[in-house]
Design a protein around this motif. Structure first.
Motif, short mmCIF file in Angstrom:
data_model
loop_
_atom_site.label_atom_id
_atom_site.label_comp_id
_atom_site.label_asym_id
_atom_site.label_seq_id
_atom_site.Cartn_x
_atom_site.Cartn_y
_atom_site.Cartn_z
N GLN D 373 0.72 -1.12 0.02
CA GLN D 373 0.04 -0.01 -0.15
C GLN D 373 0.95 1.28 -0.10
N LEU D 374 2.21 1.12 0.07
CA LEU D 374 2.93 2.23 0.29
C LEU D 374 2.77 3.56 -0.94
N PRO D 375 2.86 3.14 -2.16
CA PRO D 375 2.61 4.14 -3.34
C PRO D 375 1.37 4.63 -3.09
N TYR D 376 0.22 4.16 -2.80
CA TYR D 376 -0.93 4.64 -2.70
C TYR D 376 -1.06 5.74 -1.40
N VAL D 377 -0.39 5.42 -0.34
CA VAL D 377 -0.61 6.34 0.80
C VAL D 377 0.27 7.39 0.48
N ARG D 378 1.41 7.22 0.19
CA ARG D 378 2.55 8.34 -0.18
C ARG D 378 1.54 9.37 -1.16
N LYS D 379 0.86 8.81 -2.10
CA LYS D 379 0.35 9.80 -3.14
C LYS D 379 -0.71 10.55 -2.42
N ARG D 380 -1.48 10.07 -1.71
CA ARG D 380 -2.65 10.52 -0.79
C ARG D 380 -1.91 11.55 0.22
N TRP D 381 -1.20 11.08 0.98
CA TRP D 381 -0.61 12.02 2.01
C TRP D 381 0.04 13.37 1.50
N HIS D 382 0.65 13.14 0.67
CA HIS D 382 1.36 14.33 -0.07
C HIS D 382 0.28 15.39 -0.67
N GLU D 383 -0.78 14.83 -1.25
CA GLU D 383 -2.03 15.39 -1.60
C GLU D 383 -2.43 16.45 -0.50
N ILE D 384 -2.83 15.38 0.41
CA ILE D 384 -3.41 16.21 1.69
C ILE D 384 -2.71 17.49 2.23
N ALA D 385 -1.36 17.13 2.31
CA ALA D 385 -0.45 18.12 3.07
C ALA D 385 -0.60 19.33 2.25
N SER D 386 -0.34 18.97 0.82
CA SER D 386 -0.25 20.11 -0.22
C SER D 386 -1.37 21.23 0.06
N ARG D 387 -2.44 20.61 0.15
CA ARG D 387 -3.76 21.38 -0.14
C ARG D 387 -3.64 22.23 1.06
N TYR D 388 -3.32 21.83 2.29
CA TYR D 388 -3.33 22.67 3.73
C TYR D 388 -2.04 23.81 3.62
N ILE D 389 -0.92 23.21 2.96
CA ILE D 389 0.14 24.28 2.73
C ILE D 389 -0.33 25.33 1.94
N GLU D 390 -0.70 25.01 0.68
CA GLU D 390 -1.37 26.11 -0.05
C GLU D 390 -2.25 27.09 0.73
N GLN D 391 -3.07 26.53 1.61
CA GLN D 391 -3.85 27.69 2.22
C GLN D 391 -3.18 28.23 3.33
#
Lengths: 264, 60, 405, 509
Positions: D373-391
């Motif tokens: 599951q590593l690649p999936y989790v990695r993709k999702r986590w960075h997406e989540i983080a980016s969203r908040y960092i942008e804001q």
């Protein structure tokens, strides 16, 4: 040879201060240690063991915390340590009666069976009563020598030199016997911290008073021979007197003053 | 290669322009910087020794 | 010329009891608080005894941050802030220094902060318990300073040392009046090695206690010292007391710019003399010894090699080393400034632990590179009776040179 | 829902009683002593500092003192939060209901070293580095190696169920505890072990109660003495770092490494592309690497020289066959030795818009994730983080991901997977804190989706995690049982109340 050494877990007396406000001794937060005189007793026992073989049993009456000091004593070369838990006695009399302690120790020694030689320090660093050793001998019905500054074992005999203020007495005593030692008898070894850590935990045995068929109640009702009435701080004040003038003059003034104060 | 780090006196250093707005650099002279670097390597060496008797080298 | 400059100018702005903590100080404290791993903690000799994290670099920075957030008032820190030896272990071990100080040109400076808070609190008349002892010491040193030139040079009265020269042996008031053996030994070693040197008549006070009490007065003394050295013609200044070495190489240049002469610590100088065969070590010194790294050398100045070089060249000496990084954890208990006056019992405990470590190595002697360590550990040894003798390594050098000191 | 319990307040009388137990010098009431013990390295709501400041700090010196303090707390119903090294990322030692902080760091003795039966018995306040500096003199090693290795203390490691970087070689804390003395919330002192043995490693006697007191985050009692397994000190260490041109490439190679059967392989750590980017803003301990290196695997081997000599060749074969590039001794050795210190400097924080340095605290949001599951989790986590960092640029920053081999005594199967996020706590307010908690919740929910556990090392007790942990991860009866056990052992809910939402055990209805 079976040797017992009675030792005391004390606070480092050089560290004890008096609370400026209440006048009470500040005893918590002070490092603890083996009473210095008992270290000489332990050292003497270990030297005898190293020479003649045998087994050394340590006995102390004190708090559970005494395991730290008993461990250090074991690391010096003793075989087993008994801590007779005496915390509950603290509520009866803050500073325990040395005769009561000797009674407890004698019970423990009787329970543990026959020893050839029983050592104590001549005094304890905190109480300074010099009574436990002699009282213990009395209670066990054994001969004893106090203030030993040298000791030799010959078969069933010990030759002891006891040092008093300005005399030395020499004894030959048939074993079993009780000996209290002074600080001149030897220089105690200092175990390394790792040696202390390597002491097996199960070499320290805790006994409650009821293990010796004693109870706090019983001790409470027994006679107290020695008790502490009060203590106060010795006030040392510097007078800071400066004798002016040439050295020779100043010195003779100083001597004159010292004589006046009764110091010379 | 490195986003903003610059090389000065043979070490990496942050671009001083990046420490203007929120937090600033202090006065730290070259000798003090050299000292820190020396202490770091000394410390890292010491840390290895806390875990094993020696560090072996990679195969040829 | 080694000058180790680490200076946060915003520390010069005093903290006041009822005024907010400046934003610069707040951020400075936050960069330590933000870590919260507290690598600073275990290396602290005070922490090792008391196990109270209030008295660590993290504790001091976090406490001041709590002041900045209105949770605490500055005056309440007056006791806490005294629990620091100023040994420098925490600020060196702090990842902000050790792993990023060079990269960001910004490091943790706990000792400077502690000094600053102490100084600012004294200025606000918030004095800790036992402060009288510190004042007494300052007065004592002022008496030394006001002594006649003969009294100041009493330690060297039979040595005929001039008061000028290219090379000056810097003798502070502690070594001139109290721990005199060290400077006497140093002077005699230098003489035997054929070094021509002078000693200035009256240096200013270098006292750490003054530094964290009355900065202006301390600075005036510092200027006087530099002037005296300059007018004596100094090109090289040899320093015997590591505390003074730190003042000369780290503190003075902050406020006065680069010094007009070269400052060198005695062990560096002697090691070179041995290397150049100006000093011949011929007499066997048949002892087992280890070496105690003084905080001011090991943690502040990067000097740990020359003492070891010297020790290793002493014939007959059986040496057991404790490495310098392990010794970040050590201190003799004296501290750099007022610690011992404020906490005599704790100072003794730290000293006892240090001697105990040496005893565990099975040595008879603990070699020292600092007269303050010697003063402190000799006292601890007498009181604790731990059978390890503290001795200054210069005394061993003198012995190996066949000198009677 | 309201708690049926009311807590008492600490008055002068209680303070007197506490002082009588531990001594005046070990009780602290001044605000700064309390304030500095409000937080652990987990992101701390600095704007709500005083809400977490305990009422009093107590430093006990013995088991008996701990027991007496707990008896008082139980009698007057005062919350108690045990605090060890306070280096945990789980908020375990962060008071939620004020009360007493029981700082156990004074209890730091090594009570016994047994060279024959290979155990060491310690008090809980000793840290691993101190312990190992003694053990190494006897050729022994306690292999627990968290990021906080030089400062975390054994008691806290046990209380949080700590995870070790070299666990694939030496096991993790729960695997290394042989027996313990525990003071229960009522003040009773018990001993738990494998059966009744103090130094026994395997027994089939009784329930496995020892495990109940590992990882309870201070909710069930206070451990006061621990007997630990010790290893022979390794003859050699061999760190090797390999570079890859993509995360996917490293991920595939990691599978081959972890399943290779090499018993000396102590750790396999994947640095993802964001992590390598992050390191490239870092100090010179990071030796410059060609741009083509986008992902890294760090490995380390421990063991006898003979074993490691053979194993390292095999490891290099596995790496090079997949085109990995060995990154050199200087980086491998330097970076491995700086593993405890280097990755979390506050000044590594950046504001993305203008790249200004912003002091931030490091936060690691971790989970136990299976290899698949590593690649999936990695993709999702960075997406989540980016969203908040942008804001919230300048408040949050993405410091990349690590994936560490997770199981004890073997490297395969699952990974402690973490995303490191920088947080500028000085800038926190109600809004950003709320955003932070939401980000965590989203990150945790991804874990549930892939049947992972929301934490391999940091516990599930923090705001944001804990709801997901209790409501989703432990929903199939585990949390219900936890509540029953909690209520049984701690009838007055004095031990670290509020943690793991265990307050619910005491609620009406």
């Amino acid at each position: 040879m079976r040797i017992a050494v009675c030792m005391k877990h004390v606070v480092d007396t050089t560290e004890v201060r008096i609370d400026k406000n209440s006048g009470e001794l500040i005893l918590s937060g002070i490092p603890t240690k083996i009473s210095d005189y008992d270290k000489n007793a332990i050292e003497e026992a270990v030297r005898i063991k190293e020479k003649n073989g045998g087994e050394i049993t340590l006995i102390t009456v004190g708090p559970r915390d005494a395991f730290k000091t008993v461990k250090e004593a074991l690391a010096m070369g003793c075989d087993v340590g008994y801590i007779i838990l005496g915390d509950m006695l603290y509520d009866i009399a803050k500073f325990l009666d040395p005769i009561t302690i000797a009674e407890i120790l004698s019970k423990a020694i009787q329970k543990l069976g026959s020893f050839d030689l029983i050592f104590c320090g001549e005094v304890s660093e905190d109480g300074y009563n010099a009574q436990v050793g002699p009282a213990l001998a009395e209670l066990l019905g054994l001969p004893h020598a106090a203030y030993a500054s040298s000791l030799e074992v010959e078969d069933n005999l010990i030759k002891v030199e006891s040092m008093y203020e300005d005399t030395i007495e020499t004894f030959e005593i048939q074993l079993p016997a009780v000996v209290t030692v002074n600080r001149l008898i030897n220089t105690p070894r200092l175990p390394t911290l790792i040696q202390v850590m390597k002491v097996p935990k199960n070499k320290i045995i805790y006994w409650d008073l009821d293990e010796l068929d004693l109870s706090v109640e019983e001790i409470k009702n027994s006679k107290i021979y020695t008790s502490l009435k009060e203590y106060h701080e010795m006030k040392v004040e510097r007078k800071s007197i400066i004798f002016e003038g040439e050295a020779e003059d100043a010195v003779s003034k100083l001597i004159k003053r010292l004589k006046e104060e009764g110091l010379l | 290669m490195v986003r903003h780090a610059i090389i000065k006196y043979g070490h990496f250093m942050v671009d001083p322009d990046d420490m203007q707005d929120v937090i600033r650099q202090q006065e730290l002279n070259e000798e003090e910087i050299e000292r820190i670097v020396k202490y770091r390597w000394m410390y890292l060496d010491w840390m290895h020794k806390r875990f094993a008797d020696k560090v072996v080298k990679p195969p040829e | 010329m080694v000058e180790l400059l680490s200076y946060k100018k915003f520390y010069d702005e005093p903290l006041k009891k009822d005024e907010p903590v400046s934003e610069e100080i707040t951020k400075d404290c936050y960069t330590v608080f933000a870590c919260r791993h507290k690598f600073c903690r275990e290396v602290c000799p005070v922490y090792q005894e008391l196990r109270n994290e209030s008295y660590t670099s993290y504790g001091f920075h976090a406490a001041l941050l709590s002041v900045s957030r209105g949770i605490e008032s500055l005056g309440n820190m007056k006791e806490t802030i005294t629990y620091c030896l100023e040994c420098g272990a925490c600020e060196l071990r702090c990842p902000n220094t050790l792993f990023g100080g060079d990269f960001y040109k910004r490091r943790t400076t706990t000792v400077d902060l502690v000094r600053k808070i102490r100084r600012d609190l004294i200025a606000e008349n918030e004095k800790p318990n036992n402060w009288g002892e510190v004042e007494k010491k300052i007065d004592q040193y002022k008496k030394y300073y006001n002594s006649s030139p003969e009294e100041i040079r009493q330690w060297a009265k039979d040595l005929e040392i001039p008061t000028t020269g290219d090379t000056i042996l810097f003798v502070d008031y502690f070594t001139a009046f109290q721990e005199t053996v060290t400077v006497r030994t140093a002077a005699q070693i230098l003489m035997k090695a054929g070094v021509k040197f002078g000693v200035i008549e009256r240096p200013g006070l270098t006292l750490g206690e003054l530094y964290e009490t009355n900065f202006d007065e301390w600075l005036a003394h510092a200027k006087e010292t530099i002037e005296a050295l300059k007018s004596a013609g100094a090109k090289t200044v040899i320093v015997v007391n590591p505390h003074e070495y730190v003042y000369l190489t780290r503190e003075y240049p902050k406020y006065m710019g680069s010094l007009p002469f070269n400052v060198i610590f005695i062990t560096e100088y002697v090691a070179k003399l041995i290397e150049n065969k100006k000093i011949k070590l011929t007499t066997e010194v048949d002892i087992k010894a280890t070496y105690h790294d003084p905080c001011a050398l090991n943690k502040f100045s990067g000097i740990w090699e020359s003492p070891r070089k010297i020790i290793e060249s002493i014939p007959g000496l059986e040496y057991t080393d404790e490495d310098p990084v392990s010794q970040w954890y050590n201190c003799c208990g004296n501290g750099i400034a007022s610690f011992k006056e404020l906490h005599p019992e704790l100072s003794y405990r730290i000293g006892t632990s240090r001697l105990r470590k040496a005893a565990d190595l099975g040595v008879q002697y603990l070699l020292l590179g600092c007269p303050h360590c010697k003063d402190q550990l000799s006292e601890v040894q007498t009181k604790s009776k731990i059978n390890v003798e503290p001795i200054h390594l210069l005394e061993i050098v003198a012995k190996a040179m066949g000198l009677e000191v | 829902m309201t708690s049926i319990l009311k807590y008492g307040t600490i008055d002068d009388k209680i303070l007197e009683e506490l002082r009588a137990i531990v001594g005046d010098e070990n009780v602290f009431t001044e605000p700064h002593h309390r304030a500095i013990r409000a937080s652990v390295p987990a992101p701390f709501p600095l704007h709500k500092w005083s809400e977490h400041t305990p009422d009093v700090v107590v430093l006990p010196g013995s088991t008996q003192e701990v027991s007496e303090v707990l008896k008082i707390s139980n009698k007057y119903k005062i919350p108690v939060v045990p605090r060890g090294g306070a280096t945990g990322l789980a908020d375990g030692a962060m008071p939620l209901r004020k009360g007493i902080i029981l700082d156990i760091k004074r209890m730091c003795e090594i009570l016994e070293i047994d060279e024959v039966d290979r155990t060491v018995t310690v008090q809980p306040g000793i840290n691993m580095q101190e312990l190992n500096r003694v053990l190494e003199k006897l050729g022994l090693w306690f292999p627990d190696d968290p990021a906080s290795y030089p400062v975390a203390v054994v008691g806290g490691r046990v209380g949080t169920g700590g995870w070790s970087l070299v666990g694939a070689f030496g096991g993790h804390v729960p695997d290394l505890v042989l027996s313990m003395e525990v003071v229960l919330p009522t003040g009773d002192i018990i001993r738990v072990g494998n059966g009744g043995g103090r130094k026994i490693r395997k027994s089939s006697v009784g329930y496995r109660l020892k495990d109940l007191f590992i990882g309870h985050q201070g909710t069930l009692g206070v451990v006061t003495e621990i007997t630990l397994d010790v290893f022979p000190r390794p003859e050699v260490e061999f760190p090797a770092f390999f570079g890859y041109n993509s995360f996917e490439h490293a991920y595939e190679n990691a599978f081959k490494m972890t399943t290779s059967g090499l018993r000396t392989l102590g750790a396999v750590v994947i640095f993802d592309e964001e992590k390598v980017e992050y390191l490239r803003r870092d100090d010179e301990a990071y030796i410059p690497q060609p741009k083509s290196i986008k992902s890294i695997i760090a490995t380390v081997m421990y063991g006898t020289e003979a074993e490691v000599e053979g194993a390292k060749k095999r490891l290099f074969e596995i790496a090079e066959k997949d085109g990995a590039i060995y990154l050199g001794e200087e980086l491998s050795e330097g970076d491995w030795a700086s593993r405890h210190d280097r990755y979390a400097l506050p000044l590594h924080g950046r504001r993305r818009s203008d790249w200004q340095v912003v002091p931030m605290t490091w936060h690691c949001e971790d989970a136990a994730i299976n290899h698949s599951q590593l690649p999936y989790v990695r993709k999702r986590w960075h997406e989540i983080a980016s969203r908040y960092i942008e804001q919230y640029d300048g408040v949050f920053d993405d410091w990349g991901m690590f994936m560490y081999s997770n199981p004890p005594f073997r490297p395969w199967g699952d990974y402690l997977t973490e995303i490191d996020i920088g947080i500028n706590e000085l800038a926190l307010d109600e809004e950003t804190w709320e955003a932070w908690v939401n980000m965590k919740r989203e990150i945790a929910e991804v874990v549930i989706e892939v049947e992972g556990s929301i934490s391999a090392c940091h516990g599930g007790t923090r705001e944001g995690d804990v709801e997901v942990c209790v409501r989703q991860e432990l929903k199939d009866g585990q949390f219900e049982l936890m509540k029953k056990i909690k209520k049984m052992l701690d009838p007055n809910n004095i031990m670290n109340p509020g943690k793991y939402m265990l307050d619910e055990a005491y609620q009406e209805g």
